[in-house]
Write a protein that holds these residues in place. Structure first.
Motif, PDB file in Angstrom:
ATOM      1  N   SER A  23       0.879  -1.098  -0.046  1.00  0.00           N
ATOM      2  CA  SER A  23       0.064  -0.062   0.069  1.00  0.00           C
ATOM      3  C   SER A  23       1.060   1.439   0.090  1.00  0.00           C
ATOM      4  O   SER A  23       1.952   0.884   0.562  1.00  0.00           O
ATOM      5  N   THR A  24       0.522   2.359  -1.145  1.00  0.00           N
ATOM      6  CA  THR A  24       1.767   3.515  -1.125  1.00  0.00           C
ATOM      7  C   THR A  24       0.839   4.500  -0.389  1.00  0.00           C
ATOM      8  O   THR A  24       0.583   5.352  -0.609  1.00  0.00           O
ATOM      9  N   THR A  25      -1.244   4.526  -0.415  1.00  0.00           N
ATOM     10  CA  THR A  25      -1.874   5.012  -0.148  1.00  0.00           C
ATOM     11  C   THR A  25      -2.928   4.876   1.501  1.00  0.00           C
ATOM     12  O   THR A  25      -3.003   3.719   1.982  1.00  0.00           O
ATOM     13  N   GLU A  26      -3.427   5.844   2.201  1.00  0.00           N
ATOM     14  CA  GLU A  26      -3.967   5.590   2.618  1.00  0.00           C
ATOM     15  C   GLU A  26      -5.586   6.902   3.322  1.00  0.00           C
ATOM     16  O   GLU A  26      -5.375   7.953   2.899  1.00  0.00           O
ATOM     17  N   VAL A  27      -6.414   6.727   3.322  1.00  0.00           N
ATOM     18  CA  VAL A  27      -7.636   7.421   4.182  1.00  0.00           C
ATOM     19  C   VAL A  27      -7.821   7.543   5.075  1.00  0.00           C
ATOM     20  O   VAL A  27      -8.015   5.803   6.091  1.00  0.00           O
ATOM     21  N   LEU A  28      -8.150   8.317   6.367  1.00  0.00           N
ATOM     22  CA  LEU A  28      -8.865   8.191   7.447  1.00  0.00           C
ATOM     23  C   LEU A  28     -10.205   9.123   7.340  1.00  0.00           C
ATOM     24  O   LEU A  28     -10.686   9.552   6.932  1.00  0.00           O
ATOM     25  N   PHE A  29     -10.802   7.953   8.624  1.00  0.00           N
ATOM     26  CA  PHE A  29     -12.290   7.424   7.940  1.00  0.00           C
ATOM     27  C   PHE A  29     -12.567   8.990   9.812  1.00  0.00           C
ATOM     28  O   PHE A  29     -11.950   7.600  11.190  1.00  0.00           O
ATOM     29  N   GLU A  30     -12.406   9.897   9.939  1.00  0.00           N
ATOM     30  CA  GLU A  30     -13.077  10.120  11.191  1.00  0.00           C
ATOM     31  C   GLU A  30     -15.168  10.247  11.675  1.00  0.00           C
ATOM     32  O   GLU A  30     -15.818  10.618  10.780  1.00  0.00           O
ATOM     33  N   THR A  31     -14.732   9.257  12.714  1.00  0.00           N
ATOM     34  CA  THR A  31     -16.769   9.042  12.865  1.00  0.00           C
ATOM     35  C   THR A  31     -16.663   9.268  14.042  1.00  0.00           C
ATOM     36  O   THR A  31     -16.058   9.400  14.983  1.00  0.00           O
ATOM     37  N   LEU A  52     -10.042   6.161  -3.532  1.00  0.00           N
ATOM     38  CA  LEU A  52      -8.724   8.246  -3.789  1.00  0.00           C
ATOM     39  C   LEU A  52      -9.736   9.284  -3.910  1.00  0.00           C
ATOM     40  O   LEU A  52     -10.348  10.528  -4.064  1.00  0.00           O
ATOM     41  N   LYS A  53     -10.694   8.962  -5.574  1.00  0.00           N
ATOM     42  CA  LYS A  53     -11.362  10.209  -5.593  1.00  0.00           C
ATOM     43  C   LYS A  53     -12.336  10.156  -5.147  1.00  0.00           C
ATOM     44  O   LYS A  53     -13.044  12.019  -4.880  1.00  0.00           O
ATOM     45  N   LEU A  54     -13.254   9.612  -4.788  1.00  0.00           N
ATOM     46  CA  LEU A  54     -14.904   9.777  -4.203  1.00  0.00           C
ATOM     47  C   LEU A  54     -13.970  10.678  -2.365  1.00  0.00           C
ATOM     48  O   LEU A  54     -14.814  11.256  -2.017  1.00  0.00           O
ATOM     49  N   THR A  55     -13.198  10.211  -1.951  1.00  0.00           N
ATOM     50  CA  THR A  55     -12.714  11.134  -0.614  1.00  0.00           C
ATOM     51  C   THR A  55     -12.355  11.901  -0.854  1.00  0.00           C
ATOM     52  O   THR A  55     -12.596  12.632  -0.412  1.00  0.00           O
ATOM     53  N   LYS A  56     -11.533  12.864  -1.761  1.00  0.00           N
ATOM     54  CA  LYS A  56     -11.130  13.746  -2.534  1.00  0.00           C
ATOM     55  C   LYS A  56     -12.888  15.048  -2.520  1.00  0.00           C
ATOM     56  O   LYS A  56     -12.512  15.962  -2.113  1.00  0.00           O
ATOM     57  N   MET A  57     -13.772  14.192  -3.442  1.00  0.00           N
ATOM     58  CA  MET A  57     -15.270  14.629  -3.435  1.00  0.00           C
ATOM     59  C   MET A  57     -15.488  15.131  -2.365  1.00  0.00           C
ATOM     60  O   MET A  57     -16.449  15.987  -2.621  1.00  0.00           O
ATOM     61  N   GLY A  58     -15.004  14.663  -1.034  1.00  0.00           N
ATOM     62  CA  GLY A  58     -16.075  14.550  -0.028  1.00  0.00           C
ATOM     63  C   GLY A  58     -17.095  13.514   0.138  1.00  0.00           C
ATOM     64  O   GLY A  58     -18.085  14.144   1.272  1.00  0.00           O
ATOM     65  N   THR A  59     -16.950  12.800  -0.913  1.00  0.00           N
ATOM     66  CA  THR A  59     -18.602  11.626  -0.647  1.00  0.00           C
ATOM     67  C   THR A  59     -18.415  11.116   0.247  1.00  0.00           C
ATOM     68  O   THR A  59     -20.160  10.749   0.730  1.00  0.00           O
TER      69      THR A  59
END
Length: 252
Positions: A23-31, A52-59
């Motif tokens: 893995s070279t990428t990570e996403v953080l969910f603050e719940t 990654l695209k949807l996360t950056k869009m704020g989906t």
């Protein structure tokens, strides 16, 4: 989209299996229940890049975990859940595109803590293409050999014998747990690297008859914390010509 019908390891075999992905990428969910950090697999680039695209869009910002089943999984990504009323039936909200399946067995499979893409069922989706935004995090349960043998029999029937639980996979399912009956049918594209205790707490939440938690559990914010490197910037044409002329002058 239709609803899917669906830690550290001390043993050497299990450990080698768990560490096989890159893995070279990570996403953080603050719940509302705590933070969940997801590492995305480079072996599934289409799903990685879409997430990654949807996360950056704020989906995923403000979306609910709209489907929770104890000892199985927690699901989010329904784009209609952001402003859902109490008790509203959810599970159909998604964008109008799908993704080609990226099965990577036996390296990547449905062990506890992985992240996978939901999709429509085989009757409407024989290619098992993933939906755009809905994802689930596997909790599952541990299995003994008898139950794994039964699961293998079911997989043989569903996949025409194309999915085989290897000895390494079986060891992980016996010691760590997961949902082996989904292997080869839904694309796994990441794993939890922080916040598995949050996942455990969410999957224990009380739910209604449609598996929606009675208390809303929400992703407050989703952020890309580790992104793909930017592609190298090409030199302007004039600079390249100047460089060529300079080299030519030195040769003369």
């Amino acid at each position: 989209m239709k609803r899917i019908s669906i830690l550290a390891c001390a043993l050497g075999l299990a450990w080698s299996q768990l560490c096989a992905q890159t893995s070279t990428t990570e996403v953080l969910f603050e719940t509302t229940k705590g933070n969940i950090r997801i590492a995305l697999y480079d072996e599934t680039p289409q799903h990685r890049d879409n997430f990654l695209k949807l996360t950056k869009m704020g989906t995923y910002d403000s979306l609910l975990f709209h489907r929770v089943i104890k000892d199985f999984m927690i699901q989010t990504g329904d784009i209609f859940s952001k402003h859902a009323k109490p008790g509203q039936l959810l599970g159909t909200g998604d964008y109008d595109y799908t993704q080609e399946a990226e099965f990577r067995l036996p390296k990547i499979f449905h062990r506890r803590g992985v992240v996978a893409a939901a999709r429509e069922g085989d009757a409407k989706n024989p290619e098992r293409r993933s939906g755009a935004s809905q994802i689930y995090i596997v909790w599952g349960k541990t299995y003994d050999d008898r139950r794994l043998d039964y699961t293998q029999h079911k997989l043989d029937s569903i996949t025409g014998g194309q999915v085989k639980l290897t000895p390494e996979m079986r060891e992980v399912y016996k010691t760590i747990g997961g949902s082996p009956h989904l292997d080869g049918q839904y694309t796994v594209f990441g794993e939890i690297v922080e916040g598995l205790d949050v996942v455990e707490a969410i999957q224990k939440e009380a739910t209604d008859k449609n598996d929606r938690p009675l208390e809303d559990i929400r992703i407050l914010k989703a952020t890309v914390t580790k992104d793909l490197p930017a592609p190298p910037t090409a030199k302007p044409a004039a600079s390249r010509k100047a460089s060529v002329r300079s080299k030519a002058s030195r040769r003369r």
